[in-house]
Design a protein around this motif. Structure first.
Motif, PDB file in Angstrom:
ATOM      1  N   ARG A  22       0.700  -1.174  -0.097  1.00 26.15           N
ATOM      2  CA  ARG A  22       0.065   0.034   0.055  1.00 26.15           C
ATOM      3  C   ARG A  22       0.823   1.241   0.038  1.00 26.15           C
ATOM      4  O   ARG A  22       0.490   2.291   0.701  1.00 26.15           O
ATOM      5  CB  ARG A  22      -0.814   0.092   1.387  1.00 26.15           C
ATOM      6  N   LEU A  23       1.895   1.287  -0.732  1.00 22.43           N
ATOM      7  CA  LEU A  23       2.648   2.590  -0.922  1.00 22.43           C
ATOM      8  C   LEU A  23       2.268   3.341  -1.830  1.00 22.43           C
ATOM      9  O   LEU A  23       2.485   2.778  -3.149  1.00 22.43           O
ATOM     10  CB  LEU A  23       4.181   2.210  -1.212  1.00 22.43           C
ATOM     11  N   LEU A  58      16.171  -0.817   0.847  1.00 21.78           N
ATOM     12  CA  LEU A  58      15.642  -0.598  -0.491  1.00 21.78           C
ATOM     13  C   LEU A  58      16.169   0.579  -1.112  1.00 21.78           C
ATOM     14  O   LEU A  58      16.233   1.626  -0.527  1.00 21.78           O
ATOM     15  CB  LEU A  58      14.235  -0.765  -0.691  1.00 21.78           C
ATOM     16  N   THR A  59      16.734   0.486  -2.378  1.00 20.83           N
ATOM     17  CA  THR A  59      17.093   1.721  -3.200  1.00 20.83           C
ATOM     18  C   THR A  59      15.806   2.591  -3.474  1.00 20.83           C
ATOM     19  O   THR A  59      14.777   1.868  -3.739  1.00 20.83           O
ATOM     20  CB  THR A  59      18.099   1.630  -4.373  1.00 20.83           C
ATOM     21  N   ALA A  65      10.476   1.035  -8.897  1.00 19.27           N
ATOM     22  CA  ALA A  65      10.209  -0.053  -9.726  1.00 19.27           C
ATOM     23  C   ALA A  65       9.010  -1.045  -9.380  1.00 19.27           C
ATOM     24  O   ALA A  65       8.196  -1.279 -10.042  1.00 19.27           O
ATOM     25  CB  ALA A  65      11.462  -0.945 -10.249  1.00 19.27           C
ATOM     26  N   GLU A  66       9.114  -1.215  -7.936  1.00 21.29           N
ATOM     27  CA  GLU A  66       8.157  -2.122  -7.425  1.00 21.29           C
ATOM     28  C   GLU A  66       6.773  -1.302  -7.275  1.00 21.29           C
ATOM     29  O   GLU A  66       5.620  -2.248  -7.435  1.00 21.29           O
ATOM     30  CB  GLU A  66       8.623  -2.526  -6.206  1.00 21.29           C
ATOM     31  N   LEU A  71      10.277   8.634  -7.005  1.00 20.09           N
ATOM     32  CA  LEU A  71      10.935   9.290  -5.622  1.00 20.09           C
ATOM     33  C   LEU A  71      12.203   9.817  -5.996  1.00 20.09           C
ATOM     34  O   LEU A  71      13.055  10.026  -5.211  1.00 20.09           O
ATOM     35  CB  LEU A  71      11.022   8.129  -4.759  1.00 20.09           C
ATOM     36  N   THR A  72      12.588  10.125  -7.270  1.00 14.92           N
ATOM     37  CA  THR A  72      13.953  10.661  -7.811  1.00 14.92           C
ATOM     38  C   THR A  72      13.996  11.993  -7.229  1.00 14.92           C
ATOM     39  O   THR A  72      15.315  12.294  -6.831  1.00 14.92           O
ATOM     40  CB  THR A  72      14.050  10.908  -9.256  1.00 14.92           C
ATOM     41  N   VAL A  73      13.029  12.813  -6.374  1.00 12.09           N
ATOM     42  CA  VAL A  73      13.056  14.019  -5.752  1.00 12.09           C
ATOM     43  C   VAL A  73      14.075  13.876  -4.516  1.00 12.09           C
ATOM     44  O   VAL A  73      14.597  14.635  -4.124  1.00 12.09           O
ATOM     45  CB  VAL A  73      11.847  14.615  -5.536  1.00 12.09           C
TER      46      VAL A  73
END
Length: 146
Positions: A22-23, A58-59, A65-66, A71-73
């Protein structure tokens, strides 16, 4: 603002646990807004997962991807304050099968106040946090009406 201790606000951390399925990213714009308005400065942001009792990190690319989130910010939000012991400790409070975000942040809003206090010879010598449960309990005990 400089990075000198006299010009930095208090440093806090949060471990926010999510159901791995649920992200949604709903809270991300709110976090970015706090940074953009200069209220906080993110020093470290680490994603932690606990699966079968094993804690791992986790990166941002893996989360993207998942979960299909951008989230690149938050790329580069790494000061080195968080170490493996901190990650392990976050993993201890994390329920199995869940993902957490460990964020270390400066309360930037307080930096000018702290700097002025130090320049005048004063010093912040203690701080703390009152949990929402403790606040609600205290208000209930005094029958406070908002």
């Amino acid at each position: 603002m400089t990075d000198e201790p006299s010009e930095m606000g208090p440093i806090d951390f949060l471990v926010m646990e999510f159901d791995g399925d649920r992200l949604t990213g709903e809270s991300l714009p709110l976090l970015v807004d706090l940074v953009d308005r200069g209220i906080i400065r993110i020093l470290d942001l680490v994603f932690v997962r606990k699966t079968g009792g094993v804690v791992s990190t986790l990166t941002i690319a893996e989360i993207d991807a998942e979960e299909g989130l951008d989230l690149t910010v938050f790329e580069g939000a790494w000061s080195g304050l968080v170490d493996q012991d901190d990650i392990d400790e976050a993993g201890q409070v994390l329920a199995d099968g869940r993902v957490a975000v460990l964020v270390v942040y400066e309360n930037s809003w307080a930096a000018p106040l702290v700097g002025a206090l130090r320049r005048s010879g004063a010093e912040v010598v203690a701080g703390g946090r009152i949990t929402v449960d403790a606040l609600v309990g205290a208000l209930d005990a005094t029958e406070y009406v908002a």
